[in-house]
Design a protein around this motif. Structure first.
Motif: not given
Length: 196
Positions: A150-154, A24-29, A74-76, A81-84
């Motif tokens: 898929a990112g947009a759907l997610s 998830g988002a906290d691990a994208v980096g 930031g988190h948003h 980044l996770v989605d797109y």
């Protein structure tokens, strides 16, 4: 050309997708950093063996930028980044593959390792690799589109099934097709007396 060598160059791109999706988002980096380091290892390996591959260089740059964004934002933004980013990274890869057709087709960089040097400047060798590079650019472009959908759907609360279909099933089928076609073309074009 052995498609396994080409597939090895795509491993960091898959690694980023898997880590970012799972953690998830906290691990994208961290996902981008792992993919950047994987691309760097492949780039150094290529430099030592038979030359830098454009796919590896693109991976170092793309995932380096994503790692900086993943750690600094930031988190948003990390959620975006996770989605797109998977789709965006695939678009970068497709563009690199497409541009390589105008210079040295990226598949040629892998094919040279398995063919006698005297054939490297052959118009047939260059033409086959242009066609294969175009095919792979098309495959990766379709994958990018699937990832972005898929990112947009997610992002809009889309279901698990669209993620499996668009992020994994369709891309895997496309890669399997690409590998089989690449192997078929390479086997049919192999000159007598060349290395495998």
């Amino acid at each position: 050309m052995r498609s396994t060598n080409l597939l090895l160059g795509l491993v960091p791109w898959v690694l980023f997708s898997m880590i970012a999706e799972r953690l998830g988002a906290d691990a994208v980096g961290y996902a981008a950093l792992a993919a950047c380091l994987g691309s760097l290892v492949l780039a150094v390996r290529g430099l030592r063996a038979d030359g830098l591959k454009v796919v590896d260089a693109a991976g170092v740059v793309t995932f380096g930028v994503l790692a900086v964004a993943g750690f600094a934002a930031g988190h948003h933004v990390r959620e975006l980044l996770v989605d797109y980013a998977r789709g965006g990274a695939a678009l970068v890869l497709a563009a690199v593959m497409l541009v390589s057709v105008l210079t040295v087709p990226f598949t040629e960089q892998y094919a040279r390792a398995g063919i006698d040097r005297r054939y490297w400047e052959s118009p047939v060798f260059r033409s086959l690799n242009r066609r294969l590079s175009l095919m792979w650019a098309g495959i990766i472009s379709v994958m990018a589109l699937c990832h972005l959908i898929a990112g947009a759907l997610s992002a809009s609360g889309g279901g698990f099934s669209s993620n499996i279909l668009l992020n994994w099933a369709v891309p895997v089928l496309l890669v399997v097709y690409g590998v089989k076609h690449t192997d078929r073309v390479a086997e049919g074009a192999r000159p007598t007396g060349s290395a495998s």
